[in-house]
Structure formats: structure tokens, C-alpha cells
Design a protein around this motif. Structure first.
Motif, PDB file in Angstrom:
ATOM      1  N   THR A   1      -0.415 109.953  29.581  1.00  0.00           N
ATOM      2  CA  THR A   1       0.231 108.791  30.207  1.00  0.00           C
ATOM      3  C   THR A   1      -0.256 107.451  29.666  1.00  0.00           C
ATOM      4  O   THR A   1       0.296 106.408  30.022  1.00  0.00           O
ATOM      5  N   THR A   2      -1.279 107.459  28.815  1.00  0.00           N
ATOM      6  CA  THR A   2      -1.804 106.204  28.280  1.00  0.00           C
ATOM      7  C   THR A   2      -0.938 105.730  27.120  1.00  0.00           C
ATOM      8  O   THR A   2      -0.725 106.471  26.159  1.00  0.00           O
ATOM      9  N   ASN A   3      -0.435 104.503  27.234  1.00  0.00           N
ATOM     10  CA  ASN A   3       0.388 103.924  26.186  1.00  0.00           C
ATOM     11  C   ASN A   3      -0.239 102.638  25.682  1.00  0.00           C
ATOM     12  O   ASN A   3      -0.841 101.889  26.450  1.00  0.00           O
ATOM     13  N   GLU A   4      -0.084 102.382  24.396  1.00  0.00           N
ATOM     14  CA  GLU A   4      -0.592 101.133  23.834  1.00  0.00           C
ATOM     15  C   GLU A   4       0.220  99.963  24.384  1.00  0.00           C
ATOM     16  O   GLU A   4       1.416 100.073  24.625  1.00  0.00           O
TER      17      GLU A   4
ATOM     18  N   SER B   1      -4.032 106.433  35.427  1.00  0.00           N
ATOM     19  CA  SER B   1      -5.197 106.810  34.630  1.00  0.00           C
ATOM     20  C   SER B   1      -6.453 106.097  35.106  1.00  0.00           C
ATOM     21  O   SER B   1      -6.568 104.875  35.010  1.00  0.00           O
TER      22      SER B   1
ATOM     23  N   THR C   1      -9.311 106.300  33.670  1.00  0.00           N
ATOM     24  CA  THR C   1      -9.969 105.783  32.476  1.00  0.00           C
ATOM     25  C   THR C   1      -9.463 104.383  32.145  1.00  0.00           C
ATOM     26  O   THR C   1     -10.241 103.467  31.847  1.00  0.00           O
ATOM     27  N   MET C   2      -8.144 104.215  32.209  1.00  0.00           N
ATOM     28  CA  MET C   2      -7.560 102.901  31.938  1.00  0.00           C
ATOM     29  C   MET C   2      -7.975 101.887  32.997  1.00  0.00           C
ATOM     30  O   MET C   2      -8.237 100.717  32.693  1.00  0.00           O
TER      31      MET C   2
ATOM     32  N   SER D   1      -1.844 100.029  32.453  1.00  0.00           N
ATOM     33  CA  SER D   1      -2.402 100.533  31.204  1.00  0.00           C
ATOM     34  C   SER D   1      -3.804  99.962  30.994  1.00  0.00           C
ATOM     35  O   SER D   1      -4.653 100.054  31.879  1.00  0.00           O
ATOM     36  N   SER D   2      -4.060  99.304  29.861  1.00  0.00           N
ATOM     37  CA  SER D   2      -5.404  98.779  29.586  1.00  0.00           C
ATOM     38  C   SER D   2      -5.589  97.334  30.048  1.00  0.00           C
ATOM     39  O   SER D   2      -6.574  96.698  29.688  1.00  0.00           O
TER      40      SER D   2
ATOM     41  N   ASP E   1      -4.508 111.583  31.768  1.00  0.00           N
ATOM     42  CA  ASP E   1      -4.899 110.332  31.100  1.00  0.00           C
ATOM     43  C   ASP E   1      -4.324 110.279  29.689  1.00  0.00           C
ATOM     44  O   ASP E   1      -3.726 109.280  29.272  1.00  0.00           O
TER      45      ASP E   1
ATOM     46  N   ASP F   1      -2.365 102.015  38.062  1.00  0.00           N
ATOM     47  CA  ASP F   1      -2.114 102.962  36.986  1.00  0.00           C
ATOM     48  C   ASP F   1      -2.536 104.341  37.456  1.00  0.00           C
ATOM     49  O   ASP F   1      -3.371 104.475  38.371  1.00  0.00           O
TER      50      ASP F   1
END
Length: 277
Positions: A74-77, A148, A150-151, A113-114, A71, A146
Motif C-alpha cells: 500500500t506504500t506509494n511514492e 501503514s 511504517t509510513m 503516505s510519507s 505496508d 494511513d
């Protein structure tokens, strides 16, 4: 004080692990990125050094830690309507071509992502339908995937704070598509949410169970993969697209010398790829 140093040998082992798990290739000099991304996990998992954290991550029995590490790495803004032109091309060029589709139009955001990209696509689709009553009579659906979890949980809540909403979202779209959900958060309205779904997917895995898509967005992702993994992913995208379906990549990404299943279409601005019939 926690020790955030990594030996070169430890960094190499971690690089190999990350590439094997999700295809991401870290450069020779990206230790700083590992330190900044994994450092906050040390207290959470009660380890005193980054070396210990990396060593535990390699254990197949540390599933929760492994998931948290992937997570973090691999998490990008991201932001709303990133780069603007892909969404303008979608509205002005691609959707008009496909609006008479006699089934639900399917669009895949392959690295959600988010959630800003898939929701931006859905908002663009709604704007088009409102300007062209009768277009896509059987609906338009966006799938966001995704690696992640979490995302993905964040995406499914569809709630964003003021800082997130300030990045690329116009006041007009904020007023039109969002509603106050309390505690300083804004939530996407049901009209947007109902057209979007999310699921976990590692791009190294098979896409067979996803079905066929008319459009795939995979922007600013392929740059992190090796040439071999990139070629594999592009082949799988071609298999997941309907005939003459569209693939939209990031501005700095190209299919040149990678795959012959697509034709390049130069736009003004930008480039998109169409699967050959």
C-alpha cells in the motif's frame, strides 16, 4: 537463490486477501508488482520462496508479517505539492471562503503516505495566514491518516533527505519551512508540525471517531478500489464532512454516477466537489 515465482492460483488467493484487508484491487496481470514489493521481505522473514511468504501471510497468527506485507503493497511514492493546482485552489478559492470560520478549520489527508501531502496542506495554510493576518483565528489543523504504520512513523518524524526534498519542493519553501537536523536530513519546523497530527486508519473502517472536517483530500487513492468499495468510501466521506465541505480527489478520479451528496465545481484547472447543504 530465493524463488520469486507465484502460481496463478496463489496470486488469486493473495489478490482476494489484499482486497479483503484493505480494499485494494490488483489486476489480473500484476504479479510483477507483488514480486517487486514482497521480494525484499523474504530475507527479513527468513523464507525461501514467495509462495511460502504468501502462504504465511494468510495465517491470522503471522501478525508482524501481515503488517509488513500490507505496508509493502500500500506504500506509494509521493511528492510535495503534487500537481500544484489543488494547493493553489486551496489558497485562492477554498480558504478565502472559509477564513471566517468561528472554530478550528479541520482538514483531512486521507492517505498521507510519507507525509508530503498533509505537510504541503499545512504549509499552504501557514502561507495563507501570513498573507491574511487574522484569518482562522482559532487555528487550522491537518489530520493525516494511513493504513501503514511504517509510513505513519516516518510522517511523525517529519524528517526528509535531499532526494525527497527535491521532489516538488521549491528552494524558497525549503528555506522557509525546514531546518537542518543532521546526518543529511532536514526536518519541518515546529510552526508546521504543530498543525499536523497522524493516526492509523483503514479506509474500509468507520470514520465516526474522527469528527467532522471542512476539507478532505483523498487523491490518487480511489483508483485502487472496486466500484463498490469506492462508493462506500465516498458515502463515508460525505458523512465526515461538514455541510458545504470540500472533497478533493486526484486528477483522474471522478464521482460521476457514484454519489449524489456532492456538487461538482469546475475550476481552471481541476475539479473539486462540495457537499450539498
Amino acid at each position: 537463490m530465493p524463488n520469486r515465482e507465484l502460481q496463478d492460483s496463489e496470486y488469486k488467493v493473495f489478490r482476494d486477501f489484499l482486497e479483503q484487508q484493505c480494499g485494494i484491487v490488483l489486476g489480473e496481470n500484476k504479479q510483477y508488482l507483488v514480486k517487486s514489493r514482497l521480494g525484499p521481505l523474504m530475507a527479513r522473514f527468513n523464507v525461501s520462496s514467495l509462495s511460502e511468504l504468501v502462504a504465511k501471510t494468510l495465517s491470522p497468527f503471522e501478525r508482524q508479517l501481515r503488517s509488513a506485507v500490507i505496508d509493502a503493497m500500500t506504500t506509494n511514492e509521493t511528492l510535495w505539492f503534487r500537481d500544484t493546482y489543488p494547493f493553489e485552489l486551496l489558497k485562492k478559492q477554498i480558504l478565502p471562503e472559509l477564513e471566517k470560520t468561528s472554530r478550528t478549520l479541520k482538514i483531512w489527508s486521507a492517505a498521507s503516505s510519507s507525509g508530503q501531502e498533509p505537510y504541503s496542506i499545512a504549509m499552504t495554510g501557514l502561507e495563507y495566514q501570513q498573507s491574511r493576518p487574522g484569518a482562522f483565528s482559532l487555528g487550522l489543523h491537518v489530520l493525516g491518516t494511513d493504513i501503514s504504520n511504517t509510513m505513519l512513523e516516518h510522517c511523525q518524524r517529519a524528517e526528509y533527505d535531499g532526494l525527497a526534498l527535491s521532489r516538488g519542493l521549491s528552494p524558497e519553501r525549503r528555506a522557509k519551512f525546514f531546518e537542518d537536523s543532521g546526518n543529511g536530513m532536514m526536518r519541518l519546523k515546529a510552526a508546521v508540525r504543530k498543525n499536523v497530527s497522524f493516526r492509523h486508519l483503514n479506509l474500509l473502517d468507520s470514520y465516526a471517531l474522527l469528527g467532522k472536517f471542512d476539507i478532505i483530500f483523498c487523491r490518487n487513492v480511489l483508483i485502487y478500489f472496486s466500484p463498490e468499495v469506492k462508493a462506500k468510501i465516498i458515502r463515508q466521506f460525505a458523512g465526515a464532512l461538514a455541510p458545504r465541505g470540500y472533497l478533493i480527489l486526484g486528477a483522474s478520479e471522478s464521482l460521476s454516477s457514484v454519489n449524489s451528496d456532492f456538487e461538482m465545481i469546475r475550476c481552471n484547472p481541476g475539479i473539486i466537489y462540495r457537499k450539498k447543504a
